[in-house]
Scaffold this motif. Structure first.
Motif, PDB file in Angstrom:
ATOM      1  N   GLY A 320      -3.612   7.860  45.176  1.00  0.00           N
ATOM      2  CA  GLY A 320      -2.266   7.364  45.361  1.00  0.00           C
ATOM      3  C   GLY A 320      -1.515   7.280  44.049  1.00  0.00           C
ATOM      4  N   ASN A 349      -1.707   7.711  49.889  1.00  0.00           N
ATOM      5  CA  ASN A 349      -0.878   6.506  50.031  1.00  0.00           C
ATOM      6  C   ASN A 349      -1.641   5.212  49.759  1.00  0.00           C
ATOM      7  OD1 ASN A 349      -2.487   6.481  52.286  1.00  0.00           O
ATOM      8  ND2 ASN A 349      -0.822   6.237  53.773  1.00  0.00           N
ATOM      9  N   TYR A 350      -2.746   5.289  48.984  1.00  0.00           N
ATOM     10  CA  TYR A 350      -3.448   4.044  48.657  1.00  0.00           C
ATOM     11  C   TYR A 350      -2.586   3.219  47.711  1.00  0.00           C
ATOM     12  CZ  TYR A 350      -7.887   3.736  50.999  1.00  0.00           C
ATOM     13  OH  TYR A 350      -8.852   3.529  51.955  1.00  0.00           O
ATOM     14  N   GLY A 351      -2.067   2.118  48.197  1.00  0.00           N
ATOM     15  CA  GLY A 351      -1.143   1.306  47.413  1.00  0.00           C
ATOM     16  C   GLY A 351      -1.751   0.059  46.829  1.00  0.00           C
ATOM     17  N   GLN A 352      -3.067  -0.128  46.998  1.00  0.00           N
ATOM     18  CA  GLN A 352      -3.714  -1.299  46.410  1.00  0.00           C
ATOM     19  C   GLN A 352      -3.826  -1.117  44.901  1.00  0.00           C
ATOM     20  OE1 GLN A 352      -7.385  -1.171  48.692  1.00  0.00           O
ATOM     21  NE2 GLN A 352      -6.762  -2.991  49.820  1.00  0.00           N
ATOM     22  N   HIS A 353      -3.384  -2.118  44.142  1.00  0.00           N
ATOM     23  CA  HIS A 353      -3.432  -2.048  42.686  1.00  0.00           C
ATOM     24  C   HIS A 353      -4.027  -3.345  42.137  1.00  0.00           C
ATOM     25  CE1 HIS A 353      -0.963   1.542  42.809  1.00  0.00           C
ATOM     26  NE2 HIS A 353      -0.113   0.921  43.598  1.00  0.00           N
TER      27      HIS A 353
END
Length: 464
Positions: A320, A349-353
Motif C-alpha cells: 500500500g 490498499n493496506y492503510g494500516q500504519h
C-alpha cells in the motif's frame, strides 16, 4: 501431509549444522554438514520439573538452559522434555542447543500475564504490531544465537492462547501479544517434527535471521483465532519451509520485512526463501502471503507443491501507499486449491500504519511475479489484481491455470493497474494480462538451487 510420527524404540533426534559458509563446499565434496549429537544431555526432570500440567516449571526451564549453556563450546547441550504436561512461563534459548520434545511431551505456556514482561518493539516496526509501545514477551525466545534446534518425536508446544484471544477481542490489551516462538539476529536454526498449537498471535517468527529450516512442523490454531499466522519469516535470508501442515486463523505463511518508514530504515529484505510441500487450511486468509509489512523488500521466493483446503486466497501480495520497499522475483508452481475465494490476489490498499510519520510518496515496487501450474476447484474468483494508479504492478506472468468455478455474481477476474501476460489459463484472463494463446511459454521458475535447499538434515540416535 502432516509430519510422520516415529514409532520406534530409538527416537531420531534431527538437527543440522546450518553453516552457510561451509554448506556449499561440503556438499560438493559429498560430505555431511550435520553435527554429531550434542555432547551433553539433560532431562527437564533433573531440574525439579513436574509434568502434571499444574505445577509451574519456569524456574526449572531457565535453570536447565543456563546449565546447558555452559557447554556451548564443549559440544553443546540438549534438553529433553519427556512425556507429560510441563507448565512454564516464557524462557530463552541459548546457542549450540537442542530442545527435544519426546512423544507425549507437551510444554504448556503460562496463562498468568504477570509471567510475560514487556520487551522492546522490533526496530523495523517501530511499535508493537497490535498496539503502540512495547510488546509482551514471546513464549520461547532468543537473540544473537547460533546453532539452535527444536525437534523431537512430534511433541507439542501449546501457547494456551484462548485467554489472549478473548482479551484481544474485548479490547482489553494495552500492548501487543507475544509470539509462540521468536528468534532475532540468529543463524543456523532448525525446527522439525514438533507441533505448535494455540499461539497468542503469530506462531513461528524468525526475524533478522539467516539459514533457517522448518521441516515436518505442524501448526494448529482455531480458524477464528486472531492473527495466528503459521510461519512468518521476517527480514530473513536463506529460509526453507518444507513438509509442514498448518491450520490457521490467519495466513499460513506470511513473508515480511518491516513496516513503513521503520522497515525502510532497517532495510533488511526477506530473500532466498523456499516453501515446498505445504498443506494449509485458512478460511479467512492466505495460503502464502507476501506482506503487508514488506517495506524492507521481499525477493527471490520459490514456492512449489502446495495444497490448500478451504482457504481464502492461494497467494496474496499485500502492500500500500507508504510501504515503499519491493516484492520482486516471486516464483510459484504446482499449487492445488480446493474451495478457494481467490486463486491470486494483489492488494494495494493496506492503510494500516505504525504512526503518521510514513511517507505517502513511498510506493511499493511489485514486479517479476510468476505463477504456473495451478489447479482449483470450487473457486469464487480467479484473481483480484489491484495495483496503484501511479504505481502499476508489472511483469506479471500466469500460465497453465485451470479453475473450476462455483456460481457467483462476482466477476471471474478483477484487474486494475497491472501489466503482464497469461497463457493456457481457464477461465480466460482479464484484458490487462495479454493472452499469449497456445504458443505462450510457461512462466519462469529458476533452475538454480538455493544454498539453503542444499543443507541436509541428518539423524542422531537418542533413547527417549
Amino acid at each position: 501431509m502432516a509430519p510422520v510420527l516415529q514409532n520406534k524404540l530409538v527416537t531420531l533426534c534431527l538437527f543440522a549444522l546450518l553453516c552457510f559458509l561451509s554448506t556449499a563446499e561440503s556438499t560438493r565434496k559429498g560430505a555431511s554438514v550435520a553435527k554429531p549429537c550434542r555432547a551433553h544431555t539433560a532431562n527437564i526432570k533433573d531440574f525439579g520439573a513436574v509434568g502434571d500440567g499444574k505445577t509451574s516449571n519456569t524456574a526449572a526451564f531457565k535453570k536447565a538452559v543456563a546449565e546447558l549453556a555452559k557447554h556451548e563450546k564443549k559440544g553443546g547441550g540438549m534438553l529433553v522434555v519427556p512425556p507429560g504436561k510441563w507448565l512454564t512461563g516464557p524462557f530463552n534459548l541459548t546457542s549450540h542447543f537442542t530442545l527435544f520434545l519426546d512423544k507425549g511431551a507437551v510444554i504448556l505456556a503460562s496463562t498468568d500475564m504477570k509471567d510475560y514482561p514487556l520487551i522492546a518493539p522490533l526496530k523495523s516496526y517501530g511499535r508493537g504490531r497490535d498496539e503502540p509501545g512495547p510488546r509482551y514477551s514471546n513464549f520461547i525466545f532468543g537473540s544473537n544465537l547460533t546453532d539452535v534446534v527444536i525437534t523431537g518425536n512430534n511433541g507439542t508446544i501449546d501457547g494456551q492462547g484462548q485467554m489472549w484471544w478473548d482479551k484481544y477481542h474485548a479490547d482489553q490489551l494495552k500492548y501487543t501479544r507475544g509470539y509462540l516462538f521468536e528468534l532475532m539476529y540468529s543463524d543456523n536454526i532448525l525446527v522439525s517434527n514438533v507441533t505448535f498449537v494455540n499461539s497468542p498471535s503469530w506462531n513461528l517468527h524468525p526475524v533478522y535471521c539467516k539459514n533457517v529450516i522448518f521441516s515436518g512442523v505442524t501448526v494448529l490454531a482455531p480458524i477464528n483465532s486472531p492473527n495466528t499466522d503459521g510461519i512468518d519469516p521476517d527480514s530473513c535470508t536463506e529460509v526453507r519451509i518444507e513438509d509442514c501442515y498448518i491450520v490457521s486463523g490467519d495466513d499460513c505463511i506470511a513473508i515480511k520485512s518491516g513496516w513503513d518508514e521503520y522497515g525502510i530504515a532497517v532495510a533488511m529484505p526477506s530473500q532466498n526463501i523456499s516453501v515446498r510441500r505445504l498443506t494449509c487450511i485458512s478460511p479467512t486468509s492466505a495460503v502464502i502471503a507476501l506482506g503487508s509489512e514488506m517495506s524492507g523488500g521481499i525477493q527471490n521466493i520459490r514456492i512449489e507443491d502446495i495444497t490448500a483446503i478451504n482457504s481464502e486466497s492461494g497467494i496474496r501480495i499485500k502492500s500500500g501507499v507508504g510501504r515503499g520497499g519491493f516484492v520482486k522475483n516471486i516464483f510459484l508452481r504446482n499449487m492445488n486449491l480446493y474451495t478457494i475465494k481467490w486463486l491470486f490476489w494483489m492488494t494495494s490498499n493496506y492503510g494500516q500504519h505504525p504512526d503518521d510519520k510514513f511517507d505517502p510518496k513511498a510506493l511499493p515496487e511489485v514486479t517479476g511475479i510468476n505463477y504456473s501450474n495451478v489447479y482449483a476447484e470450487n473457486a469464487t474468483m480467479v484473481a483480484r489484481l489491484d495495483g496503484l494508479q501511479n504505481d502499476h504492478y508489472k511483469g506479471i506472468c500466469i500460465s497453465n491455470v485451470t479453475a473450476k468455478m462455483i456460481p457467483s455474481d462476482l466477476p471471474l477476474w478483477n484487474c486494475t493497474n497491472v501489466e503482464g501476460v497469461a497463457n493456457h489459463v481457464t477461465p480466460k484472463p482479464c484484458d490487462l494480462l495479454r493472452d499469449q494463446g497456445p504458443s505462450g511459454k510457461p512462466c519462469a521458475f529458476p533452475k538454480a538451487t538455493l544454498a539453503i535447499d542444499k543443507v541436509p538434515i541428518s539423524q542422531c540416535p537418542f533413547k527417549g
